[in-house]
Scaffold this active site. Structure first.
Site, PDB file in Angstrom:
ATOM      1  CG  HIS A 263      -1.964   1.095   1.148  1.00  0.00           C
ATOM      2  ND1 HIS A 263      -3.126   0.972   0.418  1.00  0.00           N
ATOM      3  CD2 HIS A 263      -1.985   2.331   1.688  1.00  0.00           C
ATOM      4  CE1 HIS A 263      -3.824   2.078   0.521  1.00  0.00           C
ATOM      5  NE2 HIS A 263      -3.149   2.929   1.287  1.00  0.00           N
ATOM      6  CG  HIS A 300      -4.719   6.614   8.007  1.00  0.00           C
ATOM      7  ND1 HIS A 300      -5.506   5.710   7.361  1.00  0.00           N
ATOM      8  CD2 HIS A 300      -5.086   7.825   7.541  1.00  0.00           C
ATOM      9  CE1 HIS A 300      -6.319   6.331   6.529  1.00  0.00           C
ATOM     10  NE2 HIS A 300      -6.096   7.621   6.633  1.00  0.00           N
ATOM     11  CG  ASP A 306      -9.310  18.563  10.874  1.00  0.00           C
ATOM     12  OD1 ASP A 306      -8.670  17.998  11.778  1.00  0.00           O
ATOM     13  OD2 ASP A 306     -10.301  19.286  11.081  1.00  0.00           O
ATOM     14  CG  HIS A 336      -9.603   8.188   9.461  1.00  0.00           C
ATOM     15  ND1 HIS A 336      -8.722   9.191   9.765  1.00  0.00           N
ATOM     16  CD2 HIS A 336      -9.449   7.950   8.137  1.00  0.00           C
ATOM     17  CE1 HIS A 336      -8.080   9.563   8.670  1.00  0.00           C
ATOM     18  NE2 HIS A 336      -8.477   8.820   7.671  1.00  0.00           N
TER      19      HIS A 336
HETATM   20 FE   LIG Z   1      -7.494   8.816   5.744  1.00  0.00          FE
END
Ligand SMILES: [Fe+2]
Length: 384
Positions: A263, A300, A306, A336
């Site tokens: 990834h 992560h 933000d 999240h």
């Molecule tokens: Fe993200």
């Protein structure tokens, strides 16, 4: 744009006599940014660009913040913002801080009755639906689905749409918006390793030169106020210009994705940067090809950023319950990650058709009253 461009006629030597057919001088204007240090262009007008006739009104158009301090992940339904006729009225700021305003717009009508200039911010428009032409004092840029339009601060413009069905994601930035410095060499040229190059950029063309006097309204945004200023001559009266400061377009469909065996982190998707945020393009691409790879991202913790993601098209691999025009906000301070099922479910897949625009800000984003109107409300619990 770190790229030289020119349109029309101008004198061989800058700051020298350049005369109109009747013998009078053209009116030279240095149009620069960041004092005299930033990129600039030299323009030649038929008339003085300083002829203010009247300042008719000044209206506060600052976004109304509903929640300045929060820690709630949110899902906004961008297409629930209702269409409005006027281009500026249709723009609804959703997520804002001191340097950036992110919003969506669904303008029905072309902006032709007046001209617009944002003196506070560079503007980045992402065209989700609609086609048309961005008309500026430095030339025109035709646009279509998937185009980013970068309009540096101070550019006087109008925008024409071919139909009434238009959807735009926009971003206003008080910090200049550039292509990432790490994509460019010492001279500003985009490197071979950059996911796009100069040929992919849509530069202004078809310079319009209007020889008209009368009353011409420019709505000028400055310090969050919209000032209606009447000028004595047509703002598009430039016969020629050259330099580095001009609007341009770039299609997200021309962003060439960088993939790997495992990834790849979000910076491989980076398209633009400022001192206070980055813009990334997630485009259709092959998945990671290590035999044990997991294509979906890991959880992560962008602890001090933000993250706003605008979903354009395709099936977004790490989210459920997402459609075109949806916006997710993952605030800094909490981790999240992929929704339940999508992490395991991504294994074995060869590619994705997802198309999305991400804006990561380095200072928290406040949520506006307009954002609360399209907030689904329960997204923060969607990982349970
Ligand atoms: Fe993200």
């Amino acid at each position: 744009m770190p790229l030289y461009h020119q349109l029309g006629q101008f004198p061989q030597k800058r700051h020298t006599q350049f005369r109109q057919p009747d013998g009078s001088l053209y009116h030279e204007q240095l149009f620069g940014t960041i004092g005299f240090d930033g990129m600039s262009s030299l323009l030649y007008h038929l008339r003085r660009p300083t002829q203010v006739r009247d300042i008719v009104s000044s209206v506060d158009v600052s976004p109304k913040v509903a929640e300045a301090k929060h820690i709630k992940s949110r899902k906004l339904v961008g297409f629930n913002v209702p269409p409005e006729d006027d281009f500026l009225d249709s723009r609804k700021a959703l997520l804002v801080n001191k340097t950036v305003q992110i919003g969506v717009a669904a303008p029905r009508k072309s902006l032709t009755d007046y001209f617009y200039k944002n003196a506070d911010s560079d503007e980045l428009l992402f065209i989700h639906r609609g086609t048309g032409t961005l008309r500026t004092l430095l030339g025109n840029i035709p646009f279509e689905y998937g185009d980013y339009l970068l309009i540096p601060r101070g550019m006087i413009y109008q925008i024409e749409f071919d139909t009434e069905d238009n959807r735009i994601l926009y971003c206003e930035s008080t910090d200049p918006i550039y292509t990432p410095k790490r994509y460019r060499n010492h001279f500003g040229q985009l490197l071979e390793s950059s996911p796009f190059c100069e040929r992919d950029l849509k530069l202004p063309q078809d310079l319009e030169t209007h020889d008209e006097t009368g009353e011409f309204t420019i709505k000028i945004k400055k310090q969050g106020m919209l000032h209606e200023v009447v000028y004595a001559s047509h703002p598009f009266d430039v016969v020629g210009w050259d330099g580095y400061n001009f609007p341009y377009g770039f299609s997200i469909h021309n962003f060439e994705p960088i993939t790997g065996r495992v990834h790849q982190p979000p910076p491989v998707h980076q398209t633009f940067e400022t001192k206070s945020f980055v813009v990334c393009s997630f485009v259709p691409r092959l998945y990671d090809y290590h035999p044990l790879s997991i294509p979906a991202p890991y959880n992560h913790s962008n602890i001090d950023s933000d993250e706003m993601l605008y979903y354009v098209d395709g099936d977004f691999m790490s989210r459920t319950g997402i459609g075109p025009g949806y916006i997710s906000l993952h605030p800094g301070g909490i981790p999240h990650g992929p929704h339940p099922g999508t992490y395991e479910g991504s294994i074995g897949h060869k590619g994705t058709e997802e198309l999305a625009v991400m804006i990561d800000t380095f200072a928290p984003l406040a949520v506006t009253e307009e954002a609360l109107k399209i907030d689904t409300g329960d997204y923060h619990q969607s990982w349970l």
